[in-house]
Design an enzyme around this catalytic site. Structure first.
Site, PDB file in Angstrom:
ATOM      1  N   TYR A  72       0.828  -1.209   0.000  1.00  0.00           N
ATOM      2  CA  TYR A  72       0.000   0.000   0.000  1.00  0.00           C
ATOM      3  C   TYR A  72       0.862   1.258   0.000  1.00  0.00           C
ATOM      4  CZ  TYR A  72      -3.928   3.071   1.013  1.00  0.00           C
ATOM      5  OH  TYR A  72      -4.883   4.053   0.934  1.00  0.00           O
ATOM      6  N   PHE A 124      -7.262  20.171 -24.749  1.00  0.00           N
ATOM      7  CA  PHE A 124      -7.896  18.873 -24.960  1.00  0.00           C
ATOM      8  C   PHE A 124      -9.278  18.862 -24.281  1.00  0.00           C
ATOM      9  CE2 PHE A 124      -8.417  14.311 -23.811  1.00  0.00           C
ATOM     10  CZ  PHE A 124      -8.509  13.833 -25.100  1.00  0.00           C
ATOM     11  N   ASP A 125     -10.185  17.979 -24.753  1.00  0.00           N
ATOM     12  CA  ASP A 125     -11.569  18.038 -24.252  1.00  0.00           C
ATOM     13  C   ASP A 125     -11.699  17.833 -22.745  1.00  0.00           C
ATOM     14  OD1 ASP A 125     -10.953  15.370 -24.627  1.00  0.00           O
ATOM     15  OD2 ASP A 125     -12.898  14.790 -25.421  1.00  0.00           O
ATOM     16  N   ASP A 215       0.545  19.774 -20.807  1.00  0.00           N
ATOM     17  CA  ASP A 215      -0.342  18.628 -20.971  1.00  0.00           C
ATOM     18  C   ASP A 215       0.461  17.707 -21.888  1.00  0.00           C
ATOM     19  OD1 ASP A 215      -2.245  16.776 -21.587  1.00  0.00           O
ATOM     20  OD2 ASP A 215      -3.801  18.203 -22.155  1.00  0.00           O
ATOM     21  N   ALA A 217       0.708  14.368 -22.777  1.00  0.00           N
ATOM     22  CA  ALA A 217       0.366  13.013 -23.229  1.00  0.00           C
ATOM     23  C   ALA A 217       1.274  12.500 -24.355  1.00  0.00           C
ATOM     24  CB  ALA A 217      -1.093  12.975 -23.682  1.00  0.00           C
ATOM     25  N   LYS A 258      -0.901   7.189 -23.573  1.00  0.00           N
ATOM     26  CA  LYS A 258      -0.423   7.642 -24.884  1.00  0.00           C
ATOM     27  C   LYS A 258       1.058   7.279 -25.017  1.00  0.00           C
ATOM     28  CE  LYS A 258      -4.488   9.639 -24.640  1.00  0.00           C
ATOM     29  NZ  LYS A 258      -4.667  10.992 -24.145  1.00  0.00           N
ATOM     30  N   HIS A 450     -20.054  14.227 -26.145  1.00  0.00           N
ATOM     31  CA  HIS A 450     -19.759  13.341 -27.277  1.00  0.00           C
ATOM     32  C   HIS A 450     -19.675  11.866 -26.891  1.00  0.00           C
ATOM     33  CE1 HIS A 450     -15.970  14.807 -25.588  1.00  0.00           C
ATOM     34  NE2 HIS A 450     -15.394  13.699 -25.999  1.00  0.00           N
TER      35      HIS A 450
HETATM   36  C1  LIG Z   1      -5.808  11.707 -23.484  1.00  0.00           C
HETATM   37  C2  LIG Z   1      -5.476  13.079 -23.147  1.00  0.00           C
HETATM   38  C3  LIG Z   1      -5.809  13.618 -21.905  1.00  0.00           C
HETATM   39  C4  LIG Z   1      -6.638  12.866 -20.876  1.00  0.00           C
HETATM   40  O1  LIG Z   1      -6.051  11.677 -20.505  1.00  0.00           O
HETATM   41  P1  LIG Z   1      -6.896  10.367 -20.111  1.00  0.00           P
HETATM   42  O2  LIG Z   1      -5.838   9.383 -19.763  1.00  0.00           O
HETATM   43  O3  LIG Z   1      -7.716   9.980 -21.297  1.00  0.00           O
HETATM   44  O4  LIG Z   1      -7.746  10.713 -18.950  1.00  0.00           O
HETATM   45  C5  LIG Z   1      -5.436  14.913 -21.654  1.00  0.00           C
HETATM   46  N1  LIG Z   1      -4.773  15.643 -22.561  1.00  0.00           N
HETATM   47  C6  LIG Z   1      -4.432  15.157 -23.767  1.00  0.00           C
HETATM   48  C7  LIG Z   1      -3.690  16.000 -24.737  1.00  0.00           C
HETATM   49  C8  LIG Z   1      -4.778  13.863 -24.111  1.00  0.00           C
HETATM   50  O5  LIG Z   1      -4.476  13.397 -25.321  1.00  0.00           O
END
Ligand SMILES: *Cc1c(COP(=O)(O)O)cnc(C)c1O
Length: 458
Positions: A72, A124-125, A215, A217, A258, A450
């Site tokens: 843990y 990003f969304d 951000d 990813a 990603k 969406h």
């Molecule tokens: C996928 C993504 C996120 C969110 O990540 P999740 O693992 O799907 O929650 C945030 N920003 C970007 C640019 C992404 O491609």
């Protein structure tokens, strides 16, 4: 003869795919209310819905799974991951989270307040969702070139410094806690941000006392584009470039699904201890104790290994060339695709594909449904449905671009699959004049609609 390019891996395990008939797909998509998220995966032949968590792990990552420490607190897997993150990103502090949006939730809880303005390059969304959920406003400062899909520009993810400075000078500066640089910029087409731009954005933001958050990813794909496109970086390794990129930031949120090539996971990288302490409280509340944060030990191990594999040049070259291979097949056939090709996906310009459809009938969604019916290929709409309603006026927001994204999972499909996808889309292109109407919404959620929206034929 010059030897051709070939993949930098071979296949050790396979998963069968089921091929369906057109009449079956017509029924399935109708039953799914014309929302591709509602399909079962066995109703899809080539699944390009997302590159998120859909990649193939390596033999080394699977081996790491067996070494996971499920304690843990203070698990060795946590320390393995911590070392890998500091090694690759340069951030001294980190918090594990179960995925990228969880990292956003935790970090934004510590940094964003109601009424704030958060500039960035086409957020990003989920990032935008987490900003708007806090009654703050995301301000898009992407360069104008990004919205012309025909224009060849090496770094369409770049932030327009004039637009950014305008945000800094027209709002109370204490209402701007941070700027988000998304690498690569998913929403504008998997387009990279140049090192020069990152440097200038960081310098300007520092001047105004605004923190820089990545951000991140697809940070490794961004580094690949810097290496191959930006002057002065050809001889630097991907890892050197990654370290330099992050050196300009105060924090990063990561969707490990990603570029870290795992099926689930995320993390936050943080420069200063004070912010780490503040964010830790939210991590414990929302995710779990700070040495696991919603991840099992084995998953942290696979992630640590994935961070190293995802930043190898040979791997990135294989990946990005496969995306470009699909792009070239489409471009040669005259299908309007965003140019230059992005790092993780090909973006089809649905407005230029179906110019006779009105935007109120969801052009990109219409095209995505047609592609599915044609060949069982699942892409995703990045257009009016995803752009959602304005949170205050509740009016539909009409984005500049109506795109169908064909995201390529990492190390998963072969180039024959890419040929199949291209042929399916080219068939739709050849009968595009017969597609004379789109869809209307019958049911939608108040935020991030969406994922669950229901539609009917217009
Ligand atoms: C996928 C993504 C996120 C969110 O990540 P999740 O693992 O799907 O929650 C945030 N920003 C970007 C640019 C992404 O491609």
């Amino acid at each position: 003869m010059e030897l051709p390019f070939a993949e930098s891996y071979k296949i050790k395990m396979v998963e069968p795919l089921r091929r369906s008939q057109r009449h079956e797909r017509e029924q399935w998509i109708k039953d799914a209310h014309y929302n591709l998220f509602n399909l079962r995966s066995d109703q899809v032949f080539v699944d390009l819905l997302t590159d998120s968590g859909t990649g193939a792990m390596s033999d080394r990552q699977w081996s790491e799974m067996m070494l996971g420490d499920e304690s843990y607190a203070g698990a060795s897997s946590y320390f393995k991951l911590k070392n890998a993150i500091t090694d690759i990103t340069g951030f001294d502090f980190f918090l594990p989270t179960h995925q990228g949006r969880a990292a956003e939730n935790v970090l934004f809880s510590a940094m964003i307040n109601s009424g704030d303005f958060i500039p960035g390059n086409a957020h990003f969304d989920t990032t935008k969702g987490h900003i708007e959920f806090r009654k703050a406003t995301a301000v898009d400062c992407t360069i104008d070139e990004a919205f012309d899909t025909t224009l060849d520009h090496p770094f369409k993810g770049n932030i327009d410094l004039n637009k950014l400075e305008k945000v800094y000078t027209t709002h109370p500066i204490e209402k701007i806690p941070l700027i988000i640089i998304t690498v690569t910029c998913n929403t504008s087409g998997g387009q990279p941000v140049s090192m020069q731009n990152i440097k200038e954005v960081a310098a300007l933001s520092k001047q105004y006392g605004v923190k820089v958050v990545f951000d991140a990813a697809r940070f490794a794909e961004n580094a690949y584009f810097i290496k191959t496109r930006e002057e002065g970086y050809a001889d630097k390794s991907i890892r050197e470039i990654v370290l330099e990129m992050f050196s300009y930031g105060d924090a990063m949120t990561m969707s490990s699904k990603k570029d870290a090539i795992v099926n689930m996971g995320g993390f936050i990288g943080i420069r200063e201890e004070a912010l780490f302490q503040k964010a830790s409280v939210f991590n414990i509340m929302f995710e779990g104790f700070i040495t696991y944060g919603g991840m099992s030990g084995r998953d942290m191990n696979a992630l640590a290994q994935g961070l190293y594999e995802g930043t190898e040049f040979d791997y990135l070259e294989t990946r990005i060339r496969q995306v470009a291979f699909l792009g070239s097949l489409l471009k040669e056939a005259g299908v309007p695709v965003q140019y230059p090709f992005g790092g993780h996906a090909i973006f089809v310009d649905a407005r230029r594909f179906l110019p006779h459809l009105p935007q109120e009938q969801y052009i990109a969604q219409t095209l995505a449904v047609e592609l599915y019916v044609e060949g069982g290929v699942r892409g995703v709409e990045i257009g009016t449905i995803m752009a959602d309603r304005d949170p205050s006026t509740r009016e539909n927001r009409y984005p500049n671009l109506e795109l169908v994204r064909l995201a390529i999972p990492r190390r998963t499909y072969t180039n024959n699959h890419m040929r199949y996808v291209a042929a399916s889309l080219i068939n739709v292109f050849e009968r595009r004049d017969q597609i004379t109407s789109g869809y209307e919404i019958t049911k939608e959620a108040p935020i991030l609609r969406h994922f669950t929206v229901q539609l009917k034929k217009k």
